[in-house]
Motif scaffolding. Structure first.
Motif, PDB file in Angstrom:
ATOM      1  N   ALA A 195       0.844  -1.198   0.000  1.00  0.00           N
ATOM      2  CA  ALA A 195       0.000   0.000   0.000  1.00  0.00           C
ATOM      3  C   ALA A 195       0.873   1.239   0.000  1.00  0.00           C
ATOM      4  O   ALA A 195       1.828   1.334   0.788  1.00  0.00           O
ATOM      5  N   ASP A 196       0.550   2.179  -0.875  1.00  0.00           N
ATOM      6  CA  ASP A 196       1.402   3.358  -1.036  1.00  0.00           C
ATOM      7  C   ASP A 196       1.482   4.211   0.222  1.00  0.00           C
ATOM      8  O   ASP A 196       2.472   4.893   0.461  1.00  0.00           O
ATOM      9  N   GLY A 197       0.459   4.151   1.086  1.00  0.00           N
ATOM     10  CA  GLY A 197       0.446   4.965   2.293  1.00  0.00           C
ATOM     11  C   GLY A 197       0.762   4.187   3.560  1.00  0.00           C
ATOM     12  O   GLY A 197       0.454   4.653   4.665  1.00  0.00           O
ATOM     13  N   ASP A 198       1.375   3.021   3.410  1.00  0.00           N
ATOM     14  CA  ASP A 198       1.679   2.162   4.560  1.00  0.00           C
ATOM     15  C   ASP A 198       2.846   2.754   5.356  1.00  0.00           C
ATOM     16  O   ASP A 198       3.954   2.892   4.838  1.00  0.00           O
ATOM     17  N   THR A 199       2.598   3.100   6.616  1.00  0.00           N
ATOM     18  CA  THR A 199       3.659   3.626   7.473  1.00  0.00           C
ATOM     19  C   THR A 199       4.131   2.596   8.496  1.00  0.00           C
ATOM     20  O   THR A 199       5.109   2.839   9.211  1.00  0.00           O
ATOM     21  N   ILE A 200       3.466   1.440   8.556  1.00  0.00           N
ATOM     22  CA  ILE A 200       3.857   0.375   9.485  1.00  0.00           C
ATOM     23  C   ILE A 200       4.794  -0.617   8.805  1.00  0.00           C
ATOM     24  O   ILE A 200       5.802  -1.038   9.385  1.00  0.00           O
ATOM     25  N   ALA A 201       4.463  -0.979   7.577  1.00  0.00           N
ATOM     26  CA  ALA A 201       5.332  -1.815   6.748  1.00  0.00           C
ATOM     27  C   ALA A 201       5.506  -1.102   5.408  1.00  0.00           C
ATOM     28  O   ALA A 201       4.957  -1.529   4.391  1.00  0.00           O
ATOM     29  N   PRO A 202       6.258   0.014   5.415  1.00  0.00           N
ATOM     30  CA  PRO A 202       6.388   0.803   4.182  1.00  0.00           C
ATOM     31  C   PRO A 202       6.874  -0.064   3.017  1.00  0.00           C
ATOM     32  O   PRO A 202       7.732  -0.938   3.201  1.00  0.00           O
TER      33      PRO A 202
END
Length: 283
Positions: A195-202
């Motif tokens: 996901a482009d907005g993933d901040t947990i598993a960028p």
């Protein structure tokens, strides 16, 4: 249509159908369309059964979703793991959605919600073994056609399971998290969804290196969801379902009718930020 003497049109049609069936006995359901693969439900009515954690070993129980009819014979099967701190309810939407397309689907709870990816990988395999050997629906499952999916640490577990059991036909990690970034040992066709907005598993430190480290000779693809977050796989999502179904159909069922959704490579869109993949498939 010219027929040989003594051969009726109906006989010819029947033999043609038989020839197709013989070419791929694993095809299930009618020929797909964009509408059918994006629909909330596929052609099969679905039943479900709960599996108590007290009745199993190696994982935490779960829910089995399966096509109600037995007229088409056995089906391929997929086990799905939730992520860190999550329960099977977080990925439950995938159960009936995939099962209605012609799979037996087992959404599981893990032994504890804090289990790490290596443990979740072992639990996915334990759940597959239970499903094919001990479950009440084992007679509906083709034990030679199995796949794994998972979200977050369950996605990391999906990679672990595929590494440990090369006989698996398909793997689909969803916004996966794992401290191991390289997977050159995997020989199972793998669709990595980030996901482009993933901040947990960028994606830059997880999904992208996972995909790039898979063998170049492997049937593999990388789908990056547009406008999405780490938790997008926890709710009904047409893009995840569409490409997940196509991947599972192509590699668990060896159903080339679904290649049209994977090749040529899908282009960026309102829902796809990026897509990379190996085409042609099945080489």
């Amino acid at each position: 249509m010219l027929l040989a003497p003594g051969v009726h049109a109906a006989d010819s049609r029947a033999s043609g159908v038989a020839a197709v069936a013989a070419a791929n006995p694993y095809e299930r359901g009618p020929a797909p369309s964009t509408a059918s693969i994006e629909a909330l439900r596929g052609p099969y009515a679905v039943s479900e059964t709960s599996v108590s954690s007290l009745a199993v070993t190696g994982f935490g129980g779960g829910t089995v979703y399966y096509p109600t009819s037995t007229s088409d014979g056995t089906f391929g099967a997929v086990v799905i793991s939730p992520g860190f701190t999550a329960l099977q309810s977080s990925i439950a939407w995938l159960g009936p959605r995939l099962a209605s397309q012609g799979f037996v689907v087992f959404t599981i709870d893990t032994n504890t919600t804090l289990d790490q990816p290596d443990s979740r990988g072992r639990q996915l395999l334990a759940a597959l073994d239970y499903l094919t050997q001990r479950s009440t629906v084992r007679g509906r499952v083709d034990a030679t056609r199995l796949g794994v999916m998972g979200h977050s640490m369950g996605g990391g577990g999906t990679l672990e399971a595929a590494k440990s059991r090369p006989s698996l036909k398909a793997a689909v990690p969803l916004t996966a998290w794992n401290t191991d970034k390289t997977w050159p040992e995997i020989t199972t066709p793998t669709l990595v969804i980030g996901a482009d907005g993933d901040t947990i598993a960028p994606v830059a430190t997880h999904s992208e290196p996972f995909y790039e480290s898979l063998p170049a000779s492997l049937d593999k693809a990388y789908l990056e969801l547009n406008g999405a977050t780490h938790f997008t796989p926890n709710a009904s999502n047409t893009t995840i379902a569409k490409y997940g179904i196509a991947w599972l159909k192509r590699f668990i069922d060896d159903d080339t009718r679904y290649e049209q959704f994977l090749c040529p490579i899908p282009r960026p869109s309102l829902t796809i930020a990026e897509y990379r993949g190996s085409c042609p498939l099945g080489s």
